[in-house]
Design an enzyme around this catalytic site. Structure first.
Site, PDB file in Angstrom:
ATOM      1  N   GLY A   1      48.392  95.906  68.431  1.00 36.91           N
ATOM      2  CA  GLY A   1      48.855  94.417  69.028  1.00 36.91           C
ATOM      3  C   GLY A   1      49.973  94.321  69.772  1.00 36.91           C
TER       4      GLY A   1
ATOM      5  N   HIS B   1      40.371  80.934  88.039  1.00 36.76           N
ATOM      6  CA  HIS B   1      40.276  81.931  89.263  1.00 36.76           C
ATOM      7  C   HIS B   1      41.860  82.248  89.703  1.00 36.76           C
ATOM      8  CE1 HIS B   1      41.818  78.851  91.997  1.00 36.76           C
ATOM      9  NE2 HIS B   1      41.201  77.911  91.068  1.00 36.76           N
TER      10      HIS B   1
ATOM     11  N   HIS C   1      49.486  90.156  76.634  1.00 35.11           N
ATOM     12  CA  HIS C   1      48.519  89.646  75.646  1.00 35.11           C
ATOM     13  C   HIS C   1      48.324  88.206  75.627  1.00 35.11           C
ATOM     14  CE1 HIS C   1      47.778  89.512  70.797  1.00 35.11           C
ATOM     15  NE2 HIS C   1      46.709  88.915  71.956  1.00 35.11           N
TER      16      HIS C   1
END
Length: 200
Positions: free
Chosen positions: A58, A123, A132
């Protein structure tokens, strides 16, 4: 496929691989106490015959360090079957898309990113390498997220915002203005409380 990192994030990545019927050869982890993880063998160095891998760690900087040291490996991408991803989205190598994610048209996601559970990317956003996007974070249209930046749990970012490299956006923050490289941001509205120097 091998997964580099036998911890909590590795569990989630492994289950996405299983959902996609991708065969996991083994985990790789530098902790010699780990021998078996989720029923898979744990190796303690990258085998010479490694062809396909995902870095299932992570921490953004750690993923970058491993990727730079092992640049000759074929890094795969994984997306949970429940993720809703526009066909006009591009996703670079090593990136993992978790369950319930929505990604709309024209989004460009870099290498070795984590797009975490139930996050929403609208978009024409651009997500830099090693970023992340945490669970339930929401990015409106035309948001740019720089390399290595961590968008915290449930953060909201309005349209047309530029967030620099290696920033930390705190959980629940609401981002209404651009954030410089290294910025640490908390609150609603988000305020920069610190600028970390970039030595990378």
């Amino acid at each position: 496929m091998f997964l580099y990192g036998a911890n909590g994030h590795g569990k989630v990545v492994a289950e996405i691989a299983e959902e996609n019927k991708v065969s996991i050869e083994a985990f790789i982890d530098i902790d010699f106490h780990k021998q078996v993880f989720l029923g898979y063998n744990v190796m303690h160095e990258i085998p010479s015959n490694t062809l396909d891998m995902i870095i299932s760690i992570g921490d953004n900087m750690t993923r970058r360090e491993i990727a730079h040291k092992n640049h000759n490996i074929n890094y795969l991408t994984l997306s949970h079957p429940s993720a809703n991803i526009s066909l006009r989205t591009t996703i670079d190598k090593g990136t993992v898309i978790m369950a319930g994610v929505s990604i709309n048209s024209g989004v460009d996601i870099g290498k070795h990113c984590i797009i975490n559970t139930n996050s929403s990317i609208d978009h024409d956003c651009k997500i830099g390498d090693f970023a992340h996007i945490s669970p339930n974070a929401a990015l409106a249209g035309n948001v740019v997220v720089g390399e290595g930046t961590h968008i915290g749990l449930g953060a909201s970012i309005i349209q047309n915002i530029n967030i620099g490299k290696w920033c930390t956006i705190g959980a629940g923050s609401v981002i209404l203005q651009d954030i410089p490289d290294g910025g640490v941001v908390v609150g609603n509205p988000g305020r920069v409380i610190k600028i970390n120097s970039l030595n990378n």
